[in-house]
Motif scaffolding. Structure first.
Motif, PDB file in Angstrom:
ATOM      1  N   UNK A 291      -4.194 -55.262 -67.191  1.00  0.00           N
ATOM      2  CA  UNK A 291      -3.100 -55.873 -67.944  1.00  0.00           C
ATOM      3  C   UNK A 291      -2.235 -56.773 -67.080  1.00  0.00           C
ATOM      4  N   UNK A 292      -1.946 -56.346 -65.863  1.00  0.00           N
ATOM      5  CA  UNK A 292      -1.117 -57.162 -64.969  1.00  0.00           C
ATOM      6  C   UNK A 292      -1.822 -58.457 -64.589  1.00  0.00           C
ATOM      7  N   UNK A 293      -3.133 -58.388 -64.316  1.00  0.00           N
ATOM      8  CA  UNK A 293      -3.856 -59.604 -63.942  1.00  0.00           C
ATOM      9  C   UNK A 293      -4.024 -60.533 -65.137  1.00  0.00           C
ATOM     10  N   UNK A 294      -4.199 -59.983 -66.336  1.00  0.00           N
ATOM     11  CA  UNK A 294      -4.284 -60.831 -67.529  1.00  0.00           C
ATOM     12  C   UNK A 294      -2.963 -61.525 -67.822  1.00  0.00           C
ATOM     13  N   UNK A 295      -1.862 -60.931 -67.397  1.00  0.00           N
ATOM     14  CA  UNK A 295      -0.549 -61.550 -67.574  1.00  0.00           C
ATOM     15  C   UNK A 295      -0.324 -62.696 -66.587  1.00  0.00           C
ATOM     16  N   UNK A 296      -1.145 -62.775 -65.540  1.00  0.00           N
ATOM     17  CA  UNK A 296      -1.016 -63.853 -64.569  1.00  0.00           C
ATOM     18  C   UNK A 296      -0.565 -63.409 -63.194  1.00  0.00           C
ATOM     19  N   UNK A 297      -0.402 -62.124 -63.007  1.00  0.00           N
ATOM     20  CA  UNK A 297       0.024 -61.583 -61.721  1.00  0.00           C
ATOM     21  C   UNK A 297      -1.198 -61.373 -60.833  1.00  0.00           C
ATOM     22  N   UNK A 298      -1.035 -61.572 -59.556  1.00  0.00           N
ATOM     23  CA  UNK A 298      -2.134 -61.367 -58.611  1.00  0.00           C
ATOM     24  C   UNK A 298      -2.005 -59.982 -57.983  1.00  0.00           C
ATOM     25  N   UNK A 299      -2.971 -59.121 -58.282  1.00  0.00           N
ATOM     26  CA  UNK A 299      -3.025 -57.764 -57.734  1.00  0.00           C
ATOM     27  C   UNK A 299      -4.408 -57.582 -57.123  1.00  0.00           C
TER      28      UNK A 299
END
Length: 166
Positions: free
Chosen positions: A122-130
């Motif tokens: 979910x975080x990566x789909x939001x545009x965050x780099x993890x």
């Protein structure tokens, strides 16, 4: 319990199995913001935290309890709910100026395709780099809730559209 001059009592949070100080030290030395994911039997909580000598500073946060206000009627501890809260937390982190974070799961056991890694998706789909491996993420069928029931997929897409509109 052992006694004597050579015996050293472990820190209280270590004795309670709440903190792995060696892992925490490695995460803090990186100097990067941490995406702290905590899971209970009923909820999943994500906080983006920066280290400070006075105490950790929370920059952005989201919890599955907030999904109820957006129309989510399913379980708040399921994989689709974890994905949605990861997406919401990622959007809030980007608004707060955080573009990169390292995952901090604490003492929880990582399970391939589980709730903890649904939050990362979910975080990566939001545009965050993890930083993560693609192998640990749940499949799209599980994220959309097809393994739970027929109406879950529509609920996931409806809540996700509400988050994108904000």
């Amino acid at each position: 319990m052992a006694t004597g001059p050579r015996y050293k009592v472990a820190f209280r949070r270590r004795r309670e199995c709440r903190t792995d100080y060696y892992a925490r030290k490695r995460l803090l030395r990186s100097g990067e913001p941490r995406a702290v994911v905590r899971r209970s039997n009923r909820n999943v909580t994500i906080q983006f935290v920066d280290f400070d000598m006075e105490g950790d500073i929370v920059r952005a946060a989201a919890s599955t309890q907030e999904l109820r206000g957006m129309g989510w009627e399913g379980s708040c501890s399921s994989i689709p709910a974890a994905y949605l809260v990861g997406f919401l937390a990622g959007k809030r982190a980007l608004k707060g100026g955080i573009e990169y974070a390292v995952l901090d799961i604490g003492m929880q056991a990582p399970k391939r395709g589980g709730v903890l890694f649904a939050t990362v998706k979910g975080m990566t789909d939001a545009g965050l780099e993890v930083p993560h491996s693609e192998e640990v993420l749940p499949t799209d069928d599980r994220i959309n809730g097809r393994h739970i029931g027929d109406g879950v997929e529509a609920a996931v897409s409806g809540v996700k559209k509400k988050m994108e509109a904000e």
